[in-house]
Design an enzyme around this catalytic site. Sequence first.
Site, PDB file in Angstrom:
ATOM      1  N   LYS A   1       7.581 -29.213   1.673  1.00 14.76           N
ATOM      2  CA  LYS A   1       8.744 -29.701   2.424  1.00 14.76           C
ATOM      3  C   LYS A   1       9.206 -31.035   1.849  1.00 14.76           C
ATOM      4  O   LYS A   1       8.396 -31.876   1.489  1.00 14.76           O
ATOM      5  CB  LYS A   1       8.388 -29.858   3.908  1.00 14.76           C
TER       6      LYS A   1
ATOM      7  N   HIS B   1      -1.862 -27.369   7.905  1.00  9.02           N
ATOM      8  CA  HIS B   1      -0.656 -28.203   7.914  1.00  9.02           C
ATOM      9  C   HIS B   1      -0.896 -29.597   8.514  1.00  9.02           C
ATOM     10  O   HIS B   1      -0.536 -30.608   7.925  1.00  9.02           O
ATOM     11  CB  HIS B   1       0.476 -27.531   8.685  1.00  9.02           C
TER      12      HIS B   1
ATOM     13  N   ARG C   1       0.795  -1.219   0.000  1.00 11.27           N
ATOM     14  CA  ARG C   1       0.000   0.000   0.000  1.00 11.27           C
ATOM     15  C   ARG C   1       0.841   1.289   0.000  1.00 11.27           C
ATOM     16  O   ARG C   1       0.564   2.212  -0.740  1.00 11.27           O
ATOM     17  CB  ARG C   1      -0.903  -0.015   1.231  1.00 11.27           C
TER      18      ARG C   1
ATOM     19  N   LYS D   1      -2.511 -19.535   2.928  1.00 13.10           N
ATOM     20  CA  LYS D   1      -3.407 -19.961   3.987  1.00 13.10           C
ATOM     21  C   LYS D   1      -3.371 -18.941   5.131  1.00 13.10           C
ATOM     22  O   LYS D   1      -2.394 -18.216   5.220  1.00 13.10           O
ATOM     23  CB  LYS D   1      -3.013 -21.346   4.492  1.00 13.10           C
TER      24      LYS D   1
HETATM   25  C1  BG6 Z   1       2.712 -20.964   9.273  1.00 13.66           C
HETATM   26  C2  BG6 Z   1       2.015 -20.467  10.508  1.00 13.66           C
HETATM   27  O1  BG6 Z   1       1.771 -21.396   8.332  1.00 13.66           O
HETATM   28  O2  BG6 Z   1       3.579 -22.020   9.607  1.00 13.66           O
HETATM   29  C3  BG6 Z   1       3.022 -20.045  11.558  1.00 13.66           C
HETATM   30  O3  BG6 Z   1       1.162 -19.386  10.183  1.00 13.66           O
HETATM   31  C4  BG6 Z   1       4.026 -21.128  11.820  1.00 13.66           C
HETATM   32  O4  BG6 Z   1       2.374 -19.650  12.757  1.00 13.66           O
HETATM   33  C5  BG6 Z   1       4.610 -21.664  10.504  1.00 13.66           C
HETATM   34  O5  BG6 Z   1       5.066 -20.604  12.618  1.00 13.66           O
HETATM   35  C6  BG6 Z   1       5.467 -22.886  10.751  1.00 13.66           C
HETATM   36  O6  BG6 Z   1       6.149 -23.209   9.577  1.00 13.66           O
HETATM   37  P1  BG6 Z   1       7.527 -23.998   9.609  1.00 13.66           P
HETATM   38  O7  BG6 Z   1       7.820 -24.248   8.178  1.00 13.66           O
HETATM   39  O8  BG6 Z   1       8.507 -23.108  10.269  1.00 13.66           O
HETATM   40  O9  BG6 Z   1       7.277 -25.243  10.389  1.00 13.66           O
END
Ligand code: BG6
Length: 485
Positions: A179, A237, A46, A145
Amino acid sequence: VPVEPFDIVVFGATGDLALRKLIPALFHRWCDGQITADSRIIAASREPMSDDAFRDIAARHIFERDPTDARRKAWSDFIERMHYVAVDVSAQGEDWADLKAALDPDEDKIRLYYLALPPSTYGQACAGLAAQSLNTPNARIVLEKPIGTDFHSARRINDQVGEVFRENNIFRIDHYLGKETVQNLLILRFANYLFEPIWNANGIDHVQITVAESLGAGERAGYYDRSGALRDMVQNHLLQLACLVAMEPPASLDPDSVRTEKLKVLKALRPITAANVSQDVVRGQYQAGAVGGSPVPGYAEEVGSDTGTETFVAIRAQLENWRWAGVPFYMRTGKRMGSRRSEIIVQFKPVPHDVVGAVDGVLHPNRLVIRLQPDEGVKLMLMTKDPGPGGLRLRYVPLNLSYAEHFEANYPDAYERLLMAVVRGNLSLFMRRDEVEAAWRWVDGIIRAWDEGQAKLYGYQAGTDGPTQAALLLAREDREWFDAI
Ligand code: BG6
């Protein structure tokens, strides 16, 4: 292998995700020669700012982690492709025309619009793109997401986006699907004969999925406090991981075969309602404690108010189908736990008859441990004879595939892989609309039950495994969460 030239617009470019993940991901792909010089990166946000001002902000995030000279040289080439445009997605102003002007006029070029924005603005952003006819034939929209905050808002957003982009051009990100070890799950299950015949209620006792973080809500508290662990982590996740563990073998790895099988898993989840929520779900919030030896404040102190948001959730889920009848899927995730550790553990059944007479007392059932992070690997725990001249002693030892030992350690971050998959148009690593909505339907049941007054929040000390009630969830069934091996 270089991907086709593309233009990417990163909306929300001054936000945490863009600066910490997306711009670095694009830069690393550039350094590896995967992005060609005729691609463009357009950062949009913005506030008005010059190209150079944005490049400086982005550079700070890159070089605080990787200050080498080689990187600096690559950066100066990279930023020639990176421009900044001020766009207010909440208004249909002139700035959309500026965005159009910044893009390559070739309408057949691949375009990515990455919405690193609050999901409530996705509809407006799509309307803005459509008003300038920016939804060109090869344009793809990438949605971060969480898509919405419940089933209805997700459906509304999906409808709005669907008015402008066809489903095959919509890439809903769940970065866990990018991953390395998560991708390997399907290969492990379906490219080996070994597991599949016993990958069911006959052979498996239960499944554990743990995504533990040591970080707190931190700078993202504004978003996180409205979301909480259930919406932030479980809806996407953890459920995606459960889907990959539980799905039936797809006919092939083409996106729709895989996504259809995942959808069936989500639909088979037994609903959690007010009748069973307090038994099957544990909500927690961290209190002051210490992580890695350093003292940290409690969540309420960190966000400045006592909002009752959960930073931990543990769930006993159950799938209602033949394969998984009676096999609990225990899932837990939390912030400010003892260490950062994500893993899937498949606990097999004990052998039906003890031929050894359990010399040392215990015959441990086999266990498959799929470690997603930090040190990726797969371990299959087996009973073995302890070598040596003594009597028959048994030991429980891992057959160990450590990624660091077996492979070149340099595989790309999830976002790098996912961004390149969008350019290639490979949808298999992204969530289809019906998956997102089915996941919300199940999660909504829990939220509804909480809203009906069943939302007891248990405190846990930062740096621990969460509230003791999470341990009881398993102890009640004579099981326990497994520690890292
Ligand atoms: C994100 C969440 O989607 O995933 C976060 O919004 C979280 O809160 C993160 O910390 C964790 O991702 P990773 O790859 O570090 O396990």
